[in-house]
Design an enzyme around this catalytic site. Sequence first.
Site, short mmCIF file in Angstrom:
data_model
loop_
_atom_site.label_atom_id
_atom_site.label_comp_id
_atom_site.label_asym_id
_atom_site.label_seq_id
_atom_site.Cartn_x
_atom_site.Cartn_y
_atom_site.Cartn_z
N GLU A 1 31.59 -23.69 -41.20
CA GLU A 1 31.08 -22.47 -40.55
C GLU A 1 29.65 -22.24 -40.95
O GLU A 1 29.26 -22.54 -42.08
CB GLU A 1 31.90 -21.25 -41.02
CG GLU A 1 33.23 -21.13 -40.40
CD GLU A 1 33.89 -19.79 -40.77
OE1 GLU A 1 33.18 -18.79 -40.93
OE2 GLU A 1 35.11 -19.79 -40.90
N LYS B 1 26.71 -20.48 -42.56
CA LYS B 1 26.68 -19.54 -43.68
C LYS B 1 25.53 -18.57 -43.43
O LYS B 1 24.36 -18.90 -43.60
CB LYS B 1 26.46 -20.28 -45.00
CG LYS B 1 26.43 -19.36 -46.19
CD LYS B 1 26.28 -20.15 -47.47
CE LYS B 1 26.50 -19.27 -48.67
NZ LYS B 1 25.71 -18.06 -48.69
N ARG C 1 27.91 -9.19 -47.12
CA ARG C 1 29.31 -9.36 -46.75
C ARG C 1 29.93 -7.99 -46.48
O ARG C 1 29.73 -7.06 -47.26
CB ARG C 1 30.05 -10.04 -47.89
CG ARG C 1 31.49 -10.40 -47.55
CD ARG C 1 32.02 -11.35 -48.57
NE ARG C 1 33.35 -11.82 -48.28
CZ ARG C 1 33.87 -12.90 -48.83
NH1 ARG C 1 33.17 -13.61 -49.69
NH2 ARG C 1 35.09 -13.28 -48.53
N PHE D 1 34.10 -13.73 -39.84
CA PHE D 1 34.63 -15.07 -40.13
C PHE D 1 36.09 -15.10 -40.57
O PHE D 1 36.65 -16.15 -40.78
CB PHE D 1 33.74 -15.81 -41.13
CG PHE D 1 33.46 -15.07 -42.42
CD1 PHE D 1 34.44 -14.89 -43.39
CD2 PHE D 1 32.19 -14.58 -42.68
CE1 PHE D 1 34.17 -14.24 -44.58
CE2 PHE D 1 31.90 -13.92 -43.87
CZ PHE D 1 32.91 -13.75 -44.82
N LYS E 1 30.63 -23.89 -50.50
CA LYS E 1 29.34 -23.60 -49.87
C LYS E 1 28.41 -24.80 -50.00
O LYS E 1 28.40 -25.48 -51.03
CB LYS E 1 28.72 -22.32 -50.43
CG LYS E 1 28.64 -22.21 -51.90
CD LYS E 1 28.35 -20.78 -52.31
CE LYS E 1 28.38 -20.66 -53.83
NZ LYS E 1 28.43 -19.31 -54.32
P1 ATP Z 1 29.72 -15.87 -54.22
O1 ATP Z 1 30.02 -14.92 -53.11
O2 ATP Z 1 30.33 -17.21 -54.00
O3 ATP Z 1 29.91 -15.30 -55.58
P2 ATP Z 1 26.98 -15.34 -53.83
O4 ATP Z 1 27.25 -13.89 -53.73
O5 ATP Z 1 25.83 -15.79 -54.64
O6 ATP Z 1 28.22 -16.21 -54.24
P3 ATP Z 1 26.56 -17.21 -51.86
O7 ATP Z 1 26.45 -18.21 -52.93
O8 ATP Z 1 25.36 -17.07 -51.04
O9 ATP Z 1 26.86 -15.79 -52.36
O10 ATP Z 1 27.83 -17.60 -50.93
C1 ATP Z 1 28.98 -16.90 -50.65
C2 ATP Z 1 28.78 -15.77 -49.65
O11 ATP Z 1 28.36 -16.27 -48.39
C3 ATP Z 1 30.02 -15.00 -49.27
O12 ATP Z 1 30.39 -14.08 -50.25
C4 ATP Z 1 29.62 -14.33 -47.97
O13 ATP Z 1 28.98 -13.11 -48.26
C5 ATP Z 1 28.58 -15.27 -47.41
N1 ATP Z 1 28.95 -15.91 -46.12
C6 ATP Z 1 28.10 -16.09 -45.08
N2 ATP Z 1 28.69 -16.71 -44.06
C7 ATP Z 1 29.97 -16.94 -44.42
C8 ATP Z 1 31.09 -17.55 -43.78
N3 ATP Z 1 30.99 -18.07 -42.55
N4 ATP Z 1 32.26 -17.59 -44.46
C9 ATP Z 1 32.36 -17.08 -45.70
N5 ATP Z 1 31.34 -16.49 -46.36
C10 ATP Z 1 30.15 -16.41 -45.75
#
Ligand code: ATP
Length: 582
Positions: free
Chosen positions: A248, A250, A255, A341, A421
């Site tokens: 998907e 990102k 969120r 999502f 991710k």
């Molecule tokens: P994490 O949420 O894994 O602790 P983080 O807050 O630093 O890490 P990222 O590392 O950028 O965030 O990656 C995860 C986040 O990506 C998710 O919490 C969500 O907010 C975001 N995201 C964006 N697109 C999607 C998607 N298609 N499916 C799931 N999450 C997504």
Amino acid sequence: MDYKEIVKTYEALEETTKRLELTSILVDLFENVKCDEIKRVVYLTQGKLGPDYLGLEVGIGEKLIIKAIGESMGIADKKVQEEYRKLGDLGSVAEALTEKRAQRTLFSQPLTLKRVFENLFRMAKKSGSGAQRERLNLLEDLLNDCSRSEAKYLIRTVTGKARLGIADMTILDALAIAFADGDRARVERAYNLCSDLGEIAEMLCKNGKKGIVDIKIEVGIPIRSMLAERLSSPEEILEKMGGRCAAEYKYDGLRIQAHIEDNHVKLFSRRLEDITSQFPDVKEGLLKSFKGKEGVVEGECVVVNLNTGEMRPFQQISHRRGRKYELTEAIEEYPVTLFLFDCLYDGEDLTGISYQERREKLGGIIEECDKIKISTVKVVDDVEELEKFFEDAIEAGCEGLIAKSLESSYKAGARGWQWIKYKREYRAELVDTVDLAIVGAFAGRGRRKGWYGALLMACYNDETDVFESVCKLGTGFTDEVLKEIPKKLGDFKRDAKDPRVESEMEPDYWFSPSVVLEVLGGEITLSPIHRAGYGVLKKDSGLAIRFPRFTGRWREDKKPEDATTSKELIEMYSAQLKRIEE
Ligand code: ATP
């Protein structure tokens, strides 16, 4: 229960940092609390007055706390401030000054946990004029009856610096041992679905393990989010996923977990705070798009440019989290789209069924509209395909991909390999401006209706003598500029693409390259759509400028052939490639 009992436990907790010891102190505390008091004990141990989604804050600033300490001890504020400068922590100040205070009054009553909690709760609930004075009175009422250590912890709770450092997971451990025969997994599952440790503690205390079997998803109560692991190559990802997975886009924003029931919508952040009031436009979009009776869906909220359809940099979403009175302006200036999502509930708990089934459910209850879209997804089983899709995602303004196991259930509150991710590790920041030729335009929308909403811009390839598309420019236009553009472009309008222009993108209007603008970009990325330097750095990829903005300078001194060349862009890309810091 007397407040001093809980304070004794806090002192013991402060003596150690070992998780096992912390847990055993808490087990001891929980086992000796009455069930109708355990909620308060748990919240105060977390340094809170309730679960995060209720947003309960005591709401009293340092200045007032100093005043409260001064008034209750009969000491001038200045003296309290002096002490604060010396000790650096208002809790310690309250402790030290309580010692020096004259005898407590004849009427002083020992503090009960109930009284402390209720006063703090009332402080949190006060609003409107006079609220500050009332909060002050409520705090003084407690301080008047505090012992030294009680004053210290009370003030630390009020300032939000309870400093006990007890993680929610340690509280869960202790609850499982005290009431659920150590069945930690079951207690955690309950917590992930209802996000309220106080509530769970009370249920466990009253009915043991049986008390939490019936915990179900409730619309309006946030579910803890599923989180992703990370890998840095498509090969590793496919291997981990057993050769096949859903990939998907990102999206890079905020969120949001949306709870919808009849005409009510509640929006929660990743930290489970209620953020509904900041996104009335998302709420409205959901009411339009949601076709079910009740449901919980999850997505990423991103600021978009209505005219280019481009996603805007992640930082811009913070403008939507500002003060209330600025909200109307912020909604107009920073319009958002929520890319959904996942679907966790549709009247039934869907967290136990597979990703694929949940996506189907999502498609069934959401009808896309301007504000609400479903995330772009592709099932892949091939490294090259995954890599290509990754580039599409970057081109679309995303941060990368999230690979998802097709069979996996929604693991609330857990980080696992079911979601992985895959982000860019390098970024080519653009520090200099570039000069680009206008080769096309798109019809305006919203406020720009009737004007050109965005322009298709190209750089110049001096070897082949063609203009190669590099970005869609829709930012940096004042109303005057918008009026000026058609005048400047009028003579150069064409019915079809100029043969010297290379572009995959089809604008609404074409122009012969003639007018040159100065553009400031955020970064240069590889792009499957734009044609600048196509195939030079990578097969089937060109370069694009992301987050372009018109600086306001018309480069009338430049012919289109004087525009920045594709070669220069390739050099800029290579020279400025930087590792993205976490
Ligand atoms: P994490 O949420 O894994 O602790 P983080 O807050 O630093 O890490 P990222 O590392 O950028 O965030 O990656 C995860 C986040 O990506 C998710 O919490 C969500 O907010 C975001 N995201 C964006 N697109 C999607 C998607 N298609 N499916 C799931 N999450 C997504």
